[in-house]
Design a protein around this motif. Sequence first.
Motif: not given
Length: 180
Positions: A57-74
């Motif tokens: 959760x901490x790691x993924x919170x560091x992702x940078x992008x202009x319009x966000x991040x979208x995810x599904x689960x494995x």
Amino acid sequence: HGTRIAHISDLHLSRTVSSAYQHRCVERINMLDVDIVVLTGDYITYDIRGRFREKVITLLGNIESRFGAYACLGNHDYGVALPGRRRGQLLRRLINGMEASGIMVLRNESTVLEIDGHPLWFVGLGDLNVGDFNPEKAFAGVPTDQVTIALMRNPRGVEHLSEYAANAIVSGHTHGRKAR
């Protein structure tokens, strides 16, 4: 139309895949200076105590992008080796943590992003292997005449999407190999 999208899958944070390696992966994604990041599951491997979920959760919170991040689960994110009640608690904790970190987790649901007045739909499907794959629910309300990107963990799910309008389908699960 010039929108740059980065795809991350199969991070598998665990005792065998180090957080240092994971941080390098996120740094490399951030160096790409992308507009959108899509993530297609298996953020952790086996995580009985939830320790690796907190780290990812901490790691993924560091992702940078202009319009966000979208995810599904494995399948691993659902807690494949855990008893039912514990599995649900840890899954909820992972989803809540990812969303608190700014990542939109789509589990058999969709959302639309407007970029310069143009709609871009994201449809996130649950995992096929764990029986949480519901395209009818996920695509409900998604217009067939607008650009749509479907996110799913298992590429075999494409066999179930012929009735749905997805312009692109992004998946993981192959670990660099051809899907069986």
